[in-house]
Design a protein around this motif. Structure first.
Motif, PDB file in Angstrom:
ATOM      1  N   TYR A 107      32.756  48.657  22.827  1.00 32.51           N
ATOM      2  CA  TYR A 107      32.594  48.628  24.286  1.00 32.51           C
ATOM      3  C   TYR A 107      31.364  49.439  24.695  1.00 32.51           C
ATOM      4  CZ  TYR A 107      33.950  49.042  29.235  1.00 32.51           C
ATOM      5  OH  TYR A 107      33.991  48.985  30.591  1.00 32.51           O
ATOM      6  N   GLN A 108      31.180  50.600  24.112  1.00 31.97           N
ATOM      7  CA  GLN A 108      30.024  51.432  24.438  1.00 31.97           C
ATOM      8  C   GLN A 108      28.719  50.767  23.995  1.00 31.97           C
ATOM      9  OE1 GLN A 108      30.281  53.989  26.454  1.00 31.97           O
ATOM     10  NE2 GLN A 108      32.508  53.653  26.456  1.00 31.97           N
ATOM     11  N   GLN A 109      28.752  50.124  22.834  1.00 32.02           N
ATOM     12  CA  GLN A 109      27.568  49.402  22.372  1.00 32.02           C
ATOM     13  C   GLN A 109      27.234  48.231  23.299  1.00 32.02           C
ATOM     14  OE1 GLN A 109      25.314  49.956  19.856  1.00 32.02           O
ATOM     15  NE2 GLN A 109      26.342  51.950  19.679  1.00 32.02           N
ATOM     16  N   ALA A 110      28.269  47.583  23.809  1.00 30.22           N
ATOM     17  CA  ALA A 110      28.050  46.475  24.746  1.00 30.22           C
ATOM     18  C   ALA A 110      27.380  46.968  26.022  1.00 30.22           C
ATOM     19  CB  ALA A 110      29.382  45.800  25.072  1.00 30.22           C
TER      20      ALA A 110
ATOM     21  N   LEU B  11      25.250  49.249  26.275  1.00 31.73           N
ATOM     22  CA  LEU B  11      23.818  49.433  25.998  1.00 31.73           C
ATOM     23  C   LEU B  11      23.051  48.114  26.090  1.00 31.73           C
ATOM     24  CD1 LEU B  11      24.009  51.915  22.965  1.00 31.73           C
ATOM     25  CD2 LEU B  11      23.607  52.452  25.381  1.00 31.73           C
ATOM     26  N   LEU B  12      23.783  46.988  25.929  1.00 33.03           N
ATOM     27  CA  LEU B  12      23.144  45.665  26.015  1.00 33.03           C
ATOM     28  C   LEU B  12      22.990  45.180  27.459  1.00 33.03           C
ATOM     29  CD1 LEU B  12      24.971  43.669  23.168  1.00 33.03           C
ATOM     30  CD2 LEU B  12      22.702  44.716  23.091  1.00 33.03           C
ATOM     31  N   GLN B  13      23.583  45.890  28.417  1.00 30.83           N
ATOM     32  CA  GLN B  13      23.630  45.404  29.791  1.00 30.83           C
ATOM     33  C   GLN B  13      22.263  44.986  30.345  1.00 30.83           C
ATOM     34  OE1 GLN B  13      26.108  44.528  31.665  1.00 30.83           O
ATOM     35  NE2 GLN B  13      25.135  44.347  33.664  1.00 30.83           N
TER      36      GLN B  13
ATOM     37  N   ALA C   7      27.969  38.832  22.822  1.00 29.20           N
ATOM     38  CA  ALA C   7      28.970  38.882  21.755  1.00 29.20           C
ATOM     39  C   ALA C   7      28.333  38.532  20.411  1.00 29.20           C
ATOM     40  CB  ALA C   7      30.113  37.922  22.063  1.00 29.20           C
ATOM     41  N   ALA C   8      27.411  37.572  20.412  1.00 29.00           N
ATOM     42  CA  ALA C   8      26.724  37.195  19.169  1.00 29.00           C
ATOM     43  C   ALA C   8      25.982  38.388  18.589  1.00 29.00           C
ATOM     44  CB  ALA C   8      25.755  36.041  19.440  1.00 29.00           C
ATOM     45  N   LYS C   9      25.331  39.155  19.452  1.00 29.78           N
ATOM     46  CA  LYS C   9      24.579  40.320  18.986  1.00 29.78           C
ATOM     47  C   LYS C   9      25.528  41.408  18.483  1.00 29.78           C
ATOM     48  CE  LYS C   9      20.389  42.816  20.140  1.00 29.78           C
ATOM     49  NZ  LYS C   9      19.294  42.991  21.128  1.00 29.78           N
ATOM     50  N   LEU C  10      26.652  41.612  19.171  1.00 31.40           N
ATOM     51  CA  LEU C  10      27.627  42.611  18.747  1.00 31.40           C
ATOM     52  C   LEU C  10      28.273  42.231  17.416  1.00 31.40           C
ATOM     53  CD1 LEU C  10      29.346  43.314  22.181  1.00 31.40           C
ATOM     54  CD2 LEU C  10      27.939  44.930  20.886  1.00 31.40           C
ATOM     55  N   LEU C  11      28.577  40.958  17.257  1.00 29.25           N
ATOM     56  CA  LEU C  11      29.186  40.508  16.003  1.00 29.25           C
ATOM     57  C   LEU C  11      28.251  40.728  14.826  1.00 29.25           C
ATOM     58  CD1 LEU C  11      30.872  37.254  17.324  1.00 29.25           C
ATOM     59  CD2 LEU C  11      32.086  39.204  16.323  1.00 29.25           C
TER      60      LEU C  11
END
Length: 396
Positions: free
Chosen positions: A5-8, A10-12, A112-116
């Protein structure tokens, strides 16, 4: 989960940029050349190997380091054929508009693709990413299924997330069972004999026939379907004639049926055909009824819904996650997947008028504005639900 969640978050900024690029270049139906090229470019940059599927859809698969099942995550990419009337700096000016938030969905799935990719070493099994064409026309999901999106590797479950204007930002709505209505779009072409309006006896008036058909169709839901069996029949188009003193040759009616039970929808469509034909014959004309497109009722898998709710409550406040025992009469072509594999279709609140006067307008409205702050949460939900489901069910 909190780490993802925290990494996501950062993608905002990147997700906002992606969303605005797609929003500004909205496209409709199966003609998504710019959107498709843009999404493929992003996937390649994220080290995926995107494949074309159907007309303008894209599929990309990521494999974890451990074997397991396959989860499909889907985002729709198409906009609406309406002119945008917002004050956004990045509004579309090409006559099409992302008035249903599909630009938001595409950005979330790219997130989500980047997080995966970042957490690929923790992934058990595979995640298949589907960026889908023509949800609005109800052809995109069927085309992808027909083209083999559920095979090679075989998909075991599927998930989609949809933004919802008028629901508080970051509120997650999780519907049980028959969550979305089925929908059949139809056309009735009424043919008559054109003539001068001063001498109607020399022709056959299709406007008169169409008016009788329109009124007769209202009796189906009122008198032929049980009150406990939700359905809606709407005529949204009634077109015929060009001048006031000439009876035309043809009139066209177009409409939709919404229904929670597929059998009810099939029966209503049969009655539309019967009533239209009999009305036309009674007044010496002819009627042809055609199904334009359809989507069945969407049936969520309750076990998946409860499971995903538990995952989401571990990284956002539990009061932001709501179980809905009953859905509405809106329709969604992701429903086609629910007859092939277990699915979870969730709604994510995108803002109310109380939060910001720009938010909260109805979906498909020319002035609807969605809160971009929810993008990273959407990416988190897709990623965390997929990874946890695959981990829990790897040995099923």
């Amino acid at each position: 989960m909190n780490e993802i969640y925290q990494q996501a978050k950062l993608l905002q900024p990147e997700l906002v940029k992606i969303r605005r690029e797609i929003h500004q270049n909205a496209e409709v139906g199966i003609q998504l050349q710019y959107t498709k090229a843009f999404v493929k470019e992003k996937l390649i940059a994220y080290e995926y190997e995107p494949q074309d599927i159907a007309n303008s859809s894209i599929v990309a698969t990521i494999s974890g380091e451990l074997p397991g099942k396959t989860m499909l995550l889907r985002a729709d990419m198409d906009g609406l054929a309406i002119k945008e009337e917002t004050d956004l700096d990045f509004k579309s000016v090409n006559g099409a508009m992302h008035g249903c938030g599909h630009d938001m969905h595409t950005a979330m799935l790219l997130g989500a693709a980047k997080l995966l990719k970042k957490y690929q070493n923790r992934l058990q099994g595979k995640v298949k990413l589907l960026f889908q064409e023509d949800e609005e026309g109800f052809t995109g999901a069927k085309a992808a299924i027909q083209d083999g999106v559920l095979e090679n590797p075989k998909v075991d479950a599927a998930m989609a997330l949809h933004v919802n204007s008028g629901t508080p930002s970051n509120m997650v709505l999780c519907g049980l069972g028959h969550f979305m209505a089925g929908c059949t779009l139809f056309r009735i072409e009424v043919s008559g004999v054109g003539c001068h309006g001063a001498m109607p006896e020399n022709g056959v008036d299709p406007i008169n026939i169409a008016a009788h058909i329109f009124l007769s169709l209202q009796e189906i839901a009122a008198r032929e379907v049980a009150a406990q069996d939700p359905c809606v029949l709407t005529i949204g188009k009634f077109a015929g004639g060009q001048t006031p003193n000439i009876i035309p040759e043809k009139v066209v009616l177009e409409g939709t049926i919404r229904y929670k039970n597929k059998e009810t929808g099939d029966r209503i469509f049969e009655r539309i055909q019967e009533i239209s034909n009999l009305c036309a014959q009674s007044f010496r004309g002819r009627a042809v009824v055609t199904e334009l497109s359809s989507a069945p009722p969407l049936i969520n898998n309750d076990e998946m819904i409860y499971e995903f709710c538990d995952y989401i409550k571990q990284f956002i406040a539990p009061q932001q996650v709501m179980i809905l025992p009953q859905g509405g009469m809106g329709s969604e072509d992701f429903a086609s997947f629910s007859y092939q594999v277990p699915i979870a279709y969730l709604l994510l609140g995108a803002g109310t008028n109380h939060e910001n006067e720009a938010y909260g307008k109805p979906m498909h409205n020319q002035g609807v504005v969605f809160n971009e702050d929810i993008l990273s949460l959407g990416s988190s939900i897709l990623t965390i639900c997929a990874m946890n489901w695959l981990s829990k069910h790897r040995n099923d």
